[in-house]
Motif scaffolding. Structure first.
Motif, mmCIF file in Angstrom:
data_model
loop_
_atom_site.group_PDB
_atom_site.id
_atom_site.type_symbol
_atom_site.label_atom_id
_atom_site.label_comp_id
_atom_site.label_asym_id
_atom_site.label_seq_id
_atom_site.Cartn_x
_atom_site.Cartn_y
_atom_site.Cartn_z
ATOM 1 N N ASN A 1 1.120 153.838 83.331
ATOM 2 C CA ASN A 1 2.315 153.096 82.900
ATOM 3 C C ASN A 1 2.056 151.590 82.895
ATOM 4 O O ASN A 1 2.508 150.881 81.993
ATOM 5 N N SER A 2 1.331 151.111 83.894
ATOM 6 C CA SER A 2 1.022 149.685 83.959
ATOM 7 C C SER A 2 0.140 149.266 82.791
ATOM 8 O O SER A 2 0.370 148.218 82.170
ATOM 9 N N VAL A 3 -0.865 150.077 82.480
ATOM 10 C CA VAL A 3 -1.739 149.767 81.354
ATOM 11 C C VAL A 3 -0.939 149.795 80.054
ATOM 12 O O VAL A 3 -1.067 148.900 79.214
ATOM 13 N N GLN A 4 -0.095 150.795 79.899
ATOM 14 C CA GLN A 4 0.726 150.889 78.688
ATOM 15 C C GLN A 4 1.612 149.656 78.540
ATOM 16 O O GLN A 4 1.681 149.060 77.457
ATOM 17 N N ASN A 5 2.281 149.255 79.602
ATOM 18 C CA ASN A 5 3.172 148.088 79.533
ATOM 19 C C ASN A 5 2.399 146.813 79.221
ATOM 20 O O ASN A 5 2.847 145.989 78.419
ATOM 21 N N ARG A 6 1.240 146.644 79.819
ATOM 22 C CA ARG A 6 0.444 145.442 79.544
ATOM 23 C C ARG A 6 -0.087 145.456 78.112
ATOM 24 O O ARG A 6 -0.193 144.404 77.487
ATOM 25 N N CYS A 7 -0.416 146.630 77.612
ATOM 26 C CA CYS A 7 -0.850 146.731 76.212
ATOM 27 C C CYS A 7 0.289 146.325 75.282
ATOM 28 O O CYS A 7 0.076 145.573 74.320
ATOM 29 N N LEU A 8 1.480 146.815 75.560
ATOM 30 C CA LEU A 8 2.628 146.471 74.722
ATOM 31 C C LEU A 8 2.943 144.984 74.816
ATOM 32 O O LEU A 8 3.264 144.353 73.803
ATOM 33 N N ASN A 9 2.827 144.412 76.005
ATOM 34 C CA ASN A 9 3.032 142.963 76.156
ATOM 35 C C ASN A 9 1.984 142.191 75.367
ATOM 36 O O ASN A 9 2.295 141.195 74.714
ATOM 37 N N TYR A 10 0.743 142.654 75.420
ATOM 38 C CA TYR A 10 -0.333 141.999 74.673
ATOM 39 C C TYR A 10 -0.032 142.043 73.173
ATOM 40 O O TYR A 10 -0.148 141.033 72.484
#
Length: 166
Positions: free
Chosen positions: A79-88
């Protein structure tokens, strides 16, 4: 460094205690899958690697007592990786949109020099405003910065003059 199996009984306790061996085992188990996952989202291998590194770093720095089992840790990591990807991707889209909105003449050195000078002048202006007496500062800010124009009513002015003269 002794290798720890992430499926062993003592793994979670070792991780909660902050043992590097446990963190290393977790990193080795999830690093590549998380990088693959992130790369599929952001379509940039190096950026995906950076995102995963940031997630592991934040996990290392955080309180790990709230993770009762490996499944919750795995869910947190993904979930953290997904959220950071979306933020990026969101930040990238904003950057691209701002770049496209610039006119070609704005992209030369003169434009950026003018913007730098403008920023310095505005900073000096705000410094000078801060040195004004409090009431003058308030009037100036409302008039010129907030765009509020004080209303002028001649009747109220006359009433104020009459009250002062009485």
């Amino acid at each position: 460094m002794q290798a720890i199996n992430i499926h062993s009984e003592g793994f979670l306790e070792s991780l909660k205690q902050g043992r590097q061996e446990a963190f290393h085992a977790l990193f080795m188990a999830f690093h590549k899958p998380l990088c693959f996952f992130a790369a599929r989202v952001v379509r940039d291998g190096e950026e995906a690697e950076d995102i995963v590194q940031e997630v592991f770093l934040s996990f290392w720095k955080m309180e790990r007592e709230s993770f009762p089992n490996l499944k919750t840790i795995k869910t947190f990591l993904y979930n953290s990786v997904q959220n950071r990807c979306l933020n990026y991707l969101r930040d990238l889209e904003i950057r691209d949109r701002n770049y496209r909105n610039l006119n070609r003449e704005e992209l030369d050195e003169d434009y950026f020099l003018c913007q730098q000078i403008r920023a310095e002048v505005v900073a000096e202006l705000f410094g000078a405003i801060d040195e004004l007496p409090e009431k003058s500062k308030e009037i100036f800010k409302k008039s010129y910065i907030d765009g509020l124009v004080p209303s002028f009513d001649p009747r109220s002015e006359l009433e104020a003059i009459e009250l002062q003269s009485s």
